[in-house]
Write a protein that holds these residues in place. Structure first.
Motif, short mmCIF file in Angstrom:
data_model
loop_
_atom_site.label_atom_id
_atom_site.label_comp_id
_atom_site.label_asym_id
_atom_site.label_seq_id
_atom_site.Cartn_x
_atom_site.Cartn_y
_atom_site.Cartn_z
N THR A 3 -8.69 0.52 -3.46
CA THR A 3 -7.62 0.03 -4.34
C THR A 3 -6.80 -1.03 -3.64
O THR A 3 -6.46 -2.06 -4.22
CB THR A 3 -6.69 1.18 -4.75
OG1 THR A 3 -6.40 1.95 -3.59
CG2 THR A 3 -7.31 2.04 -5.81
N GLU A 4 -6.51 -0.79 -2.36
CA GLU A 4 -5.71 -1.79 -1.65
C GLU A 4 -6.47 -3.08 -1.48
O GLU A 4 -5.94 -4.16 -1.70
CB GLU A 4 -5.34 -1.26 -0.27
CG GLU A 4 -4.35 -0.12 -0.33
CD GLU A 4 -4.22 0.53 1.01
OE1 GLU A 4 -3.73 1.67 1.04
OE2 GLU A 4 -4.63 -0.08 2.01
N LEU A 5 -7.74 -2.95 -1.08
CA LEU A 5 -8.53 -4.15 -0.86
C LEU A 5 -8.68 -4.96 -2.14
O LEU A 5 -8.66 -6.18 -2.12
CB LEU A 5 -9.92 -3.78 -0.34
CG LEU A 5 -9.96 -3.37 1.12
CD1 LEU A 5 -11.30 -2.79 1.46
CD2 LEU A 5 -9.66 -4.55 2.00
N ASP A 58 -9.07 5.36 -0.76
CA ASP A 58 -7.86 4.61 -1.13
C ASP A 58 -7.97 3.17 -0.71
O ASP A 58 -7.33 2.30 -1.28
CB ASP A 58 -6.63 5.19 -0.42
CG ASP A 58 -6.35 6.58 -0.89
OD1 ASP A 58 -5.58 7.28 -0.21
OD2 ASP A 58 -6.90 6.95 -1.93
N MET A 59 -8.78 2.91 0.30
CA MET A 59 -8.86 1.55 0.81
C MET A 59 -9.32 0.60 -0.26
O MET A 59 -8.93 -0.55 -0.29
CB MET A 59 -9.85 1.50 1.97
CG MET A 59 -9.31 2.13 3.19
SD MET A 59 -9.88 1.34 4.66
CE MET A 59 -11.56 1.82 4.64
N LEU A 103 -6.52 -5.23 -4.48
CA LEU A 103 -5.30 -6.00 -4.77
C LEU A 103 -5.14 -7.15 -3.79
O LEU A 103 -4.78 -8.25 -4.18
CB LEU A 103 -4.09 -5.07 -4.69
CG LEU A 103 -3.95 -4.12 -5.87
CD1 LEU A 103 -2.89 -3.09 -5.56
CD2 LEU A 103 -3.57 -4.89 -7.11
#
Lengths: 236, 371, 391
Positions: free
Chosen positions: B351-353, B348-349, B355
């Motif tokens: 996707t956050e990174l 999941d990291m 953005l």
């Protein structure tokens, strides 16, 4: 207008001045807008794991009816948010400069990661490799765990002499002492060495159960042990 | 070591996109290798980038990762294809790389340097212009120029650059074709005859720091002559070219007068070099807003960064935009970091990174650092 | 002679009824009428009833207050009639709300504090309620707990204790009969708080200290947590205030559709500190974020960027919606907070009920109304005081 004289215009006195009040008045009462959230606001639960536990215990719907405070500026539900790291950043912060504090702590983590990866590549056997911890946050957790004191010395005055009496310590205070010692040890650094580097070294040492901070904790424990005789002064 | 990495790649991330390619020669790289990393040989690395060429943060990364891997990206491949297709008898074409901060202009230049080395070009590479003009730590050794009136010399920088030039072109300078065309008299006792090998001139410059800037000038002239007479093909690379056109530098004469870039001899040498009045050469320049940090507007377009003078000097040129990572490139980069143990944790990291870093390569690297 | 009452709270009247009940149950109160009925002696008839000085003063004060209140009531009524005359309305159907509106219209005030503006209300609301005579002429108190100093409060606790005992007895009875009635579960008071200290004071017409209020809350909690507490629900409900119904679940706006047929929602008035803005969310989207025309690189520091994407990642819609916002004022933190709230508020329309509850529990939907506290005179800052000197 003549008629206005007949209309009783009464200015209502503020209620807190008509009744008898105790001497201590809370400041917030005088301001038209409250400066923080009232008591009945609950703390937010925004991490996915915490929400999952709530869902299991069927408490989610119940809490959803109660007003909840919003999460602060530094809290997110992202995977790489850690409340302990946030706390450490807050302790490092001076004069509200969160940007700088965060960048310092992140650079320290980067340094830790680089040293650990170097060691990983130098280690030959898979067992050695497995022992090396590569995640800097885990190292921080371990370092803080290893430098938390289990007792504290309380100054108690008996008969004109102030004795240092060993006593229990709360979880919060223990954590605070651990972080404070780590930062104090980092700030006793040479002029040419930068804060992130020194902090990285301190954390690695503490995670290894060596170094200044762990020594300080062990000294404290030793003092407590030595002053065991005065422990009963707490109840005299 | 390459094979071990491939084994890792196949074993761990069979479901994910592969991020490596075995094609480590830029001449052979095609569209198939878009977004994949290729490793550069260590010795080659030292030779090409020993005195600069790769950004400092990247050097730290390569030390941690124990290898130097460059990603094959569109701007570099475009320029390589253009170079392959050019007719070298025409006057030199100038390519200007531009883009936001941290999108990979210096890395593209490094990639192209590798290509030029493979193809046997004579490399004239200025690693970072601001090193000469703005990087004043305590005191910069400056001297008034001997041959030219009113201009300022930077002897140590020039000597360092000559060393860089020498290491990059070691193999070419040994060939007997590179000879000096005319005689240069340095002082009563020192002179270089016509017909002496070029590397002697270079060594003289390194040894006699006093004359280093003039040696640089001489080399520029010689290189131009050699290219025009088809004895060699030249590849010029300058990173941060817009630094030459800023209004002021950080240099100050002993009389505390501020020095403009045109008053530095090295500037004049490089400007002479980048004129398009000679053939058999390719020039790749980059316009970087970091080279002009006083400018607060985040305008990365060449017209703004090069000012009027630079634009006129460089006109006509081919602008090449260096963009942020595409989705595929981002994925391969993230996989590469995972392989090199730089990121660990759940998927999941990414996707956050993606953005938060907005797919900017430098920001992505920065944000992965503490994780 | 009991002095007339003028407070309108029903609860208080209940307590006073108790007081009067107690007084009537005691047979040894010396009432003037009683004496006259029982003894017809000439001496006792002529004997002047000596009322002590403080009693006299009290009676005098009470009578004055009575008269004052009557006068105020008359003045209020007259004033109301004049007001209706001025406004051209019918005096019979003129409610208090109409009075308030009329005053606001006739006497517009720019004063910030609503309590300082001109107002016209019935005198019971304006003047704080006072207790009636707590003791009769002879000085005997009506309430059996008068000498505690706070009879109504301790009466309350007494009642709670009584209920508690009754519940215990009932439980014992049930256990003895081994019967299991229908509702054994304890009361579930999910939405609502106990009456606040100020409100309790108004209800009891007495001042209470913080400790006593906490004690009261403890007692009520204990009462609620005993089994079979549903039997005392009337008593408990009196002190239970329902919280304002959660606004987040009401009136979720329906998305409108733009030219391309995409659903979108605009949230205006996104506020945080001094930042003001609006946020538009387009539903079938690719995860683009545009702030004031720029990419997410509008914010240079990571913290603000993380705050902006927080609601998107929490709901998992990061690749399925497009966000476009305009914001001005404030600093990076304030703007990021405003955008975060705006996105969360807009996502309500695109999210199902369970996720909505999760968002509420995470606090994403609460508006942060905190503002900077002003600096006070005589202090260096809002809370910071000058160096404390012992003398």
């Amino acid at each position: 207008m003549n008629l206005s004289k007949n209309i009783a215009l009464i200015c209502k006195l503020p209620s807190h001045l008509t009744k008898v009040r105790p001497a201590v008045i809370v400041q917030t009462r005088f301001y038209p807008r409250p400066t923080s959230f009232p008591d009945y606001f609950q703390n937010p639960v925004f991490r996915k794991e915490d929400q999952a536990t709530l869902v299991e215990s069927n408490e989610l719907s119940r809490i959803a009816t109660v007003p909840v405070k919003p999460p602060t500026v530094a809290e997110t539900s992202s995977v790489y948010y850690d409340p302990l790291v946030n706390k450490v950043i807050n302790h490092v912060m001076k004069m509200g400069n969160k940007k700088l504090a965060r960048s310092l702590v992140e650079k320290a983590f980067e340094n830790i990661k680089r040293t650990q990866i170097e060691r990983y590549h130098l280690a030959k056997t898979p067992e050695e490799k497995a022992k090396i911890e590569l995640n800097p946050r885990d190292i921080l957790h371990k370092a803080v765990e290893n430098s938390k004191p289990l007792l504290q010395l309380l100054p108690i005055k008996r008969g004109g002499i102030t004795y240092q009496v060993p006593g229990p310590i709360t979880e919060k205070r223990s954590l605070f002492m651990a972080i404070k010692w780590l930062l104090e040890a980092t700030n006793d650094k040479e002029r040419t060495v930068h804060f992130p580097e020194q902090f990285a070294w301190e954390l690695l040492d503490a995670a290894n159960n060596t170094g200044k901070v762990v020594k300080r904790k062990q000294d404290l424990h030793r003092l407590c042990e030595a002053n065991r005789a005065y422990a009963h002064y707490r109840w005299q | 070591m390459l094979s071990r990495n491939i084994r890792y790649a196949c074993r761990r991330y069979s479901h994910a996109v592969t991020f490596r390619t075995t094609e480590s020669s830029p001449t052979q790289q095609t569209d198939n290798q878009f977004g994949l990393f290729y490793t550069v040989n260590k010795d080659l690395c030292k030779q090409l980038y020993g005195h600069g060429g790769l950004p400092k943060s990247y050097m730290k990364q390569s030390k941690t990762f124990a290898e130097t891997a460059i990603m094959v990206r569109r701007p570099a491949l475009d320029i390589i294809n253009c170079i392959k297709a050019t007719d070298l008898n025409k006057p030199a074409i100038r390519y200007v790389l531009y883009g936001e901060d941290g999108t990979g202009k210096s890395m593209t230049i490094a990639h192209l340097l590798h290509y030029a080395f493979e193809e046997g070009y004579l490399i004239v590479h200025v690693p970072w212009v601001s090193d000469w003009l703005r990087r004043v730590l305590r005191h910069k050794e400056m001297a008034n120029s001997l041959t030219r009136e009113g201009l300022v010399d930077l002897p140590l920088d020039a000597a360092a650059w000559l060393l860089h030039f020498k290491t990059q072109n070691q193999h070419l300078l040994k060939s007997p074709e590179f000879i000096v065309s005319k005689e240069y008299v340095w002082s009563k006792r020192e002179k270089t005859e016509a017909g002496a090998p070029l590397h002697e001139l270079v060594e003289l410059g390194i040894a006699r720091v006093k004359y280093a800037c003039d040696v640089v000038d001489a080399i520029v002239n010689e290189v131009k002559l050699l290219s025009n007479s088809k004895k060699c093909k030249t590849f010029v690379a300058v990173d941060g070219y817009n630094g030459f056109f800023n209004p002021l530098t950080r240099l100050k004469t002993p009389t505390k007068k501020k020095v403009a870039p045109e008053e530095v001899t090295l500037t004049t040498s490089i400007l002479e070099l980048t004129k398009n009045d000679w053939t058999n050469a390719v020039m790749v320049l980059s316009a970087d807003s970091i080279a002009n940090p006083d400018d607060d507007t985040k305008n990365y377009l060449p017209q703004h960064l090069l000012y009027r003078k630079g634009f006129d000097h460089l006109d006509p040129f081919v602008p090449v935009k260096v963009d942020r990572y595409t989705d595929r490139e981002f994925l391969t980069c993230a996989n590469y970091y995972r392989d090199r143990l730089w990121i660990r944790g759940p998927l999941d990291m990414e996707t956050e990174l993606k953005l938060t870093s907005a797919c900017n390569p430098f920001k992505f690297m920065e944000q992965c650092a503490p994780l | 002679m009991p002095v007339s009452k003028y407070f309108s709270s029903s609860l208080h009247s209940v307590y006073n009824k108790n007081a009067r009940q107690y007084s009537s149950s005691h047979k040894n109160t010396t009432n003037a009428h009683d004496i006259n009925d029982q003894f017809t002696d000439w001496e006792t008839l002529n004997k002047k009833k000596s009322i002590s000085k403080p009693m006299k003063a009290y009676l005098e004060r009470a009578r004055e207050h009575d008269d004052f209140m009557k006068k105020q009531q008359i003045e209020y009524n007259i004033g109301k009639r004049h007001l209706t005359n001025m406004m051209g309305e019918d005096p019979e159907t003129f409610t208090q709300r109409d009075v308030d509106r009329a005053i606001e219209y006739l006497f517009p005030s720019g004063i910030y504090d609503p309590a300082a503006r001109p107002l016209m209300k019935p005198p019971e609301e304006v003047f704080p309620a006072r207790k009636a005579a707590e003791f009769d002429e002879a000085g005997r108190p009506h309430h059996f707990l008068f000498y505690t100093g706070k009879p109504n409060f301790f009466q309350l606790l007494f009642d709670a204790a009584e209920h508690l005992e009754n519940l215990h007895k009932f439980e014992d009875k049930v256990l003895r009969n081994k019967a299991i009635p229908e509702q054994k579960s304890k009361l579930d008071l999910s939405s609502g708080v106990w009456v606040s200290k100020d409100q309790l004071e108004i209800m009891l017409v007495e001042t209470i200290s913080d400790l006593e209020y906490d004690n009261f809350k403890l007692v009520m909690e204990r009462l609620v947590s005993t089994p079979y507490s549903y039997r005392c629900i009337d008593f408990i409900e009196k002190f239970r205030k329902p919280l304002a119904s959660q606004k987040f679940a009401l009136e979720i706006p329906k998305p409108s559709f733009d030219e391309e047929g995409r659903a979108y929602i605009t949230t205006y008035e996104c506020l945080r500190k001094k930042a003001r803005g609006d946020v538009t969310i387009h539903s079938p989207g690719t995860g683009k974020i545009i702030i004031n025309g720029k990419d997410i690189t509008y914010f240079e520091d990571i913290q603000s960027r993380e705050q902006v994407i927080f609601p998107l990642i929490f709901t998992g819609l990061q690749n399925r919606v497009d966000v476009e916002c305009n914001i001005e004022g404030g600093g990076p933190s304030g703007q990021a907070g405003a955008i975060r709230w705006g996105i969360a508020w807009g996502l309500r329309s695109f999210v199902d009920k369970s996720m909505l509850e999760s968002m509420q529990v995470a606090g994403l939907l609460t508006r942060d109304h905190r503002r900077r506290e002003r600096k006070k005179p005589g202090q260096p800052g809002a809370r910071k005081k000058p160096t404390w000197k012992r003398r």
